[in-house]
Design an enzyme around this catalytic site. Structure first.
Site, PDB file in Angstrom:
ATOM      1  CG  ASP A 107      -1.624   1.244   1.303  1.00 19.91           C
ATOM      2  OD1 ASP A 107      -2.699   1.401   0.465  1.00 19.91           O
ATOM      3  OD2 ASP A 107      -1.608   1.835   2.314  1.00 19.91           O
ATOM      4  CD  GLU A 155      -2.340   2.457  -3.434  1.00 17.57           C
ATOM      5  OE1 GLU A 155      -3.316   3.413  -3.463  1.00 17.57           O
ATOM      6  OE2 GLU A 155      -1.811   2.307  -2.457  1.00 17.57           O
TER       7      GLU A 155
END
Length: 747
Positions: free
Chosen positions: A424, A477
């Site tokens: 993330d 990401e």
């Protein structure tokens, strides 16, 4: 007289006694427990015990028992034994103030558990399975069962294990300290699985004292409680050997079809009639039965779980992690989660985990200000805080911090058989000035904005994961233009397998949200992604972030009346599944959820009673089935060899046509898109080969709640050159649709 003389010679220093009683003793093993003395040729043993709740204390060795003297009214006991045997082993018998009697082994009679080798590797930051040593572990030492505890807190004056077993009194079980490594450890006999505990830390700086959850704890209390729980994670009997040995390598690689269903476990489905209360959650085992069957039926290859590591606030969706090694207790135990993963694997479904190394929350029981200093985070807020998220930033310049997170990555792969990690917020890791104002960040040593420590961490993370688990996939990401994210570290890349194509996602949603009458002016948003589509190995995401915070659900983003909304959504998914890159879709999008996603509510499953939503669901099933069986759609996602424009410039009609090709150049598909509500009859496209082009997918089909406009199973070529091709076909493009035609060479 002799005994009195001996007692005087071995008398405990008043300063040491005060440190124990005052709860600031940093070297308890030199004071408490058994201590041997040689005086005038005689051997003596002193046993010291600190039990504030005890009124009397004895020690029992074999058939003998010895009463200890209470030398301080706060519960400090001491006994002197003359000429003890060499193998002297004892247990403590305490008479408590409530009248109860307890018998237990003395924690201070046991030696160190950590080896010099472990300690040295930890100091270097090269012990990549520190979770096997730090934290709480059920052990048996010298025939005595209990739990070993170990924690890193180099700037603490004293660290103790506290829990119900010692009335949460931090004076009672202070730990052994290794100054060079900053690690504290102790073996506590008699504790068992399920024991609730924390570390009470008294800092060397000021009066700071706090109770912290275990950074390496495997399990936690259910929020709002915050203590760790002793858990044995080695007892589960896995049944997924075939998946781990052979199947995963075939299913989790870049030349395989990858269709990922992103899930938030707490809101995918709730118990019938349940509200948003805690008890409405399905358990891991219930999810194993319901979610896995559903994903298999829908044809997805993998599930991606939003973070399931322990977090205190439901509304953070797991992205503000407290327990990096603790599976989310809201849904069950570690063994329950293992069952869920195992069941996925036995049904041919891989599992990716959303992993959050970029930041952590400021909750008092967490990692922040852990030992009274900025231990895991940077001390300067210009480096150590994310103002947008209200969180701390990991200091990857410290060996121990890097080691903590590298070990954590391996932990999920080793112990839970996770098939991939989605990292993330990579953008926030790469750049020191991420979401910071001018003057609000500190340049690196060369004056640049790149976060060199975090970049080095990401490269080590990917190298380590792929060395230890070659068939596991990592994805980033990343919304930046950082080069070579999916190239190996030895080439200067970051080493990820996949990168989320955030540019494609923003462009396509911007395009699809336009009224079709204006789409001709945004045609570049459809085609621009192919300018860079093969620079990285991409996954195309329509994730949870796109259906929250007033962004509307996927269906409700679409313009037009209800029929057009459904047709637009089918066209979007058809284009996405035909576009180069792996696929990821957030739950609810596959059947056309109307509402924005809310983590406190289940998806709108009752919508599947309506033909329109049944049509979207069936279309997704057929789209996944086609994707899995047509190598042209997945084998060559990283090269122009797998893609060719047939028509990219017809902005006036808002149409596209392109060819997808498998590694076998004979295996080809033609994809045709019409992003207006106007059907295009006799639409001519140049094609490379003569013969019959079979229509294998039409998003406007009647069973999908479409208008059933199409090509009656396929079209034949005309010997009529068009564009650069010697042949062409005249096709009907249904309104707001995607159709796929199989090349005659693939038949």
């Amino acid at each position: 007289m002799i005994e009195a003389t001996v007692r005087e010679q071995i008398k405990l220093d008043e300063t040491a006694l005060a440190a124990v009683l005052g709860g600031y003793c940093g070297d308890p093993f030199t004071i408490l427990g058994p201590h041997y003395h040689e005086l005038d040729g005689n051997r003596y043993l002193t046993v010291r015990v600190f039990l504030p709740q005890a009124t009397e204390v004895k020690i029992k060795a074999g058939r003998k028992s010895y009463s200890l003297d209470k030398i301080h009214p706060d519960g400090f006991f001491e006994g002197l034994i003359s000429d003890p045997p060499a193998d002297f082993e004892y247990k403590i018998i305490s008479q408590e103030a409530d009248g109860k009697s307890r018998e237990f082994a003395d924690a201070y009679a046991f030696g160190p558990v950590l080896t010099d080798y472990d300690l040295q590797l930890m100091l270097e930051g090269n012990h990549f399975r520190t979770y096997e040593k730090l934290g709480a572990h059920l052990r048996e030492i010298n025939g005595v069962s209990g739990v070993t505890f170990a924690v890193w807190a180099p700037n603490a004056r004293r660290v103790s294990v506290v829990g119900d077993f010692n009335q949460w009194d931090g004076r009672v079980l202070p730990m052994r300290f290794y100054p060079a490594q900053g690690i504290w450890e102790i073996f506590v006999p008699g504790l068992s699985e399920g024991t609730i505990y924390k570390y009470e830390i008294r800092s060397s700086f000021g009066d700071y004292q706090v109770e912290k959850a275990d950074p390496y704890g495997f399990f936690s209390e259910v929020r709002p409680r915050t203590a760790s729980r002793v858990a044995d994670i080695d007892t589960y009997q896995w049944q997924d050997a075939e998946w781990m040995k052979t199947v995963r390598a075939k299913k989790s690689n870049y030349t395989s079809p990858l269709s990922v269903y992103e899930v938030h476990l707490g809101s995918w489905r709730r118990r019938w009639g349940a509200t948003s209360h805690d008890e409405s959650h399905l358990t891991y085992r219930e999810l194993a039965d319901q979610l896995v069957n559903y994903v298999k039926e829908m044809g997805f290859t993998h599930i991606e779980l939003m973070p399931i590591s322990e977090h205190p606030f439901d509304g953070s969706w797991g992205y503000q992690t407290i327990g990096y090694y603790a599976v989310n207790s809201r849904f069950g135990s570690p063994q329950d989660f293992m069952y869920f993963i195992d069941h996925c694997h036995q049904n041919g479904i891989g599992v990716f985990l959303d992993w959050v190394p970029a930041h952590f929350p400021k909750d008092q029981h967490g990692l922040g200000y852990f030992d009274g200093t900025h231990l895991y985070e940077h001390s300067d807020p210009r480096q150590g805080e994310h103002a947008d998220w209200g969180t701390f930033v990991f200091n990857f310049g410290r060996n121990e911090v890097r080691n903590f997170m590298l070990s954590n990555a391996l932990f999920w792969l080793d112990k839970y058989h996770i098939d991939g990690l989605r990292v993330d917020a990579v953008a926030s890791l790469l750049y020191l000035d991420y979401s910071r104002t001018e003057g609000g960040w500190i340049p690196n040593q060369f004056g640049g904005r790149e976060n060199l420590d975090a970049i080095d961490f990401l490269r080590k993370f990917n190298a380590l994961v792929h060395a230890e688990h070659p068939t596991v996939l990592t994805s980033a990401e990343d919304s930046t233009s950082w080069p070579m994210v999916t190239k190996p570290g030895y080439m200067g890349g970051l080493g990820f397998d996949l990168k989320w194509n955030m540019g494609w996602m923003h462009d396509i949603l911007d395009y699809m949200e336009q009224d079709p009458v204006y789409r001709r002016y945004h045609h570049n948003s459809l085609t621009f992604s192919l300018v860079y589509a093969f620079n990285e190995n991409y996954i195309l995401p329509l994730s949870h972030d796109e259906v929250v915070h007033l962004k509307h659900s996927m269906l409700d983003k679409m313009p037009g009346d209800p029929w057009q909304k459904f047709a637009n959504l089918r066209a979007l998914y058809g284009y996405m599944w035909a576009h180069p890159g792996k696929k990821l879709l957030f739950m609810g999008g596959e059947f056309g959820q109307w509402k924005e996603w809310n983590e406190r509510e289940a998806l709108q499953w009752d919508l599947l009673d309506f033909p329109s939503h049944q049509g979207i669901s069936l279309f997704m099933k057929d789209l996944n089935r086609l994707y899995l069986t047509e190598p042209a759609l997945y084998e060559v996602d990283d090269s122009w060899q797998g893609f060719k424009w047939l028509e990219a410039r017809d902005s006036d009609n808002s149409t596209l046509a392109f060819l997808r090709r498998a590694r076998d150049p004979q295996d080809e598909l033609i994809v045709l898109c019409n992003f207006t509500p106007i059907p295009r009859f006799n639409y001519r496209i140049g094609v490379p080969h003569p013969g019959h082009y079979q229509e294998i997918l039409n998003s406007d089909a009647d069973e999908y709640w479409g208008g059933n406009v199409g090509n009656l199973g396929g079209v034949w070529t005309d010997e009529y050159p068009w564009g650069e091709h010697p042949y062409s076909i005249s096709v009907t493009l249904p309104p707001l649709s995607v159709i796929m035609l199989r090349s005659p060479r693939s038949a």
